[in-house]
Design an enzyme around this catalytic site. Structure first.
Site, mmCIF file in Angstrom:
data_model
loop_
_atom_site.group_PDB
_atom_site.id
_atom_site.type_symbol
_atom_site.label_atom_id
_atom_site.label_comp_id
_atom_site.label_asym_id
_atom_site.label_seq_id
_atom_site.Cartn_x
_atom_site.Cartn_y
_atom_site.Cartn_z
ATOM 1 N NE ARG A 105 -2.285 1.137 3.690
ATOM 2 C CZ ARG A 105 -2.979 1.249 4.810
ATOM 3 N NH1 ARG A 105 -4.303 1.264 4.775
ATOM 4 N NH2 ARG A 105 -2.368 1.334 5.981
ATOM 5 C CB THR A 109 -2.083 7.192 -3.247
ATOM 6 O OG1 THR A 109 -1.491 5.883 -3.373
ATOM 7 C CG2 THR A 109 -1.140 8.224 -3.837
ATOM 8 C CG ASP A 201 1.310 -3.486 9.312
ATOM 9 O OD1 ASP A 201 1.812 -4.635 9.195
ATOM 10 O OD2 ASP A 201 1.137 -2.723 8.357
ATOM 11 C CG ASP A 204 4.873 -3.563 10.719
ATOM 12 O OD1 ASP A 204 5.647 -4.030 9.869
ATOM 13 O OD2 ASP A 204 4.490 -2.383 10.722
#
Length: 210
Positions: A105, A109, A201, A204
């Site tokens: 990602r 944006t 995340d 992560d």
């Protein structure tokens, strides 16, 4: 709310998910919990697999026994976090064919950028289960399904650990024919595109990276 969405509310799924949400849960424990949940979710996503029968010999007598029909299903991991779900499902369905879609990602944006795509042959004749722990904005998931359909897939299901309403709506808009199976539909996305309350995340937390 969403007719293409199934939330698996089994007590074991919900308990393990709560442990994963806890910010103090270490990476090794997080990975193990994800593996365990993936197997429980796999029961739901494979509930309607086609069946046939074949003759077998039990220790007592011959019988017509139920077995899976058709080509082996395909599991497609949306990298990198999808591998956490993939590993657990493969323990349950070890003969499944496996593919990978590499997307990341763009943090500015929030749009997906493709860097890898490798999937089994004959997707048009297989049930294809795409796996990614988080359905957040839905942009990466939609892009992955776009690629799978271009590769011939026609029978696709999407399996995730957590979903945000925005991502579910985006998937329904782009791919209304793709059912979504998840452990929880959370409240919303924040300004950074993370699921709230979520669990951070997933990649992560799985791999101990930042």
């Amino acid at each position: 709310m969403f007719d293409h969405l199934t939330v698996v509310d089994h007590p074991l799924v919900q308990h393990k998910l709560s442990l994963m949400r806890e910010k103090g849960t270490q990476s090794a424990v997080f990975r193990q919990l994800l593996r365990e949940i993936s197997q429980l979710l796999a029961y739901e996503v494979t509930r309607e697999l086609p069946m046939t029968t074949q003759k077998i010999d039990t220790p007592i007598q011959e019988m017509d026994a139920p077995v899976l029909a058709g080509k082996k299903l395909a599991l497609v991991s949306i990298l990198r976090a999808g591998n956490g779900l993939l590993d657990g499902i493969l323990e349950l369905i070890p003969l499944a064919r496996v593919g990978f879609v590499g997307l990341y990602r763009d943090e500015k944006t929030l749009e997906p950028v493709q860097y890898y795509f490798k999937v089994p042959e004959g997707l048009e004749d297989r049930l294809v289960i795409a796996v990614d722990p988080m359905l957040a904005t839905g942009n990466s998931s939609v892009a992955a399904i776009d690629l799978l359909k271009k590769a011939g897939a026609t029978n696709i299901r999407f399996l995730c650990l957590l979903a945000a309403p925005e991502g579910v709506a985006r998937m329904k808009e782009a791919h209304p024919d793709v059912p979504i199976i998840t452990a929880a539909l959370d409240e919303r996305l924040n300004e950074q595109g993370y699921i709230v309350p979520g669990l951070g995340d997933a990649g992560d937390r799985m791999f101990g990276t930042k």
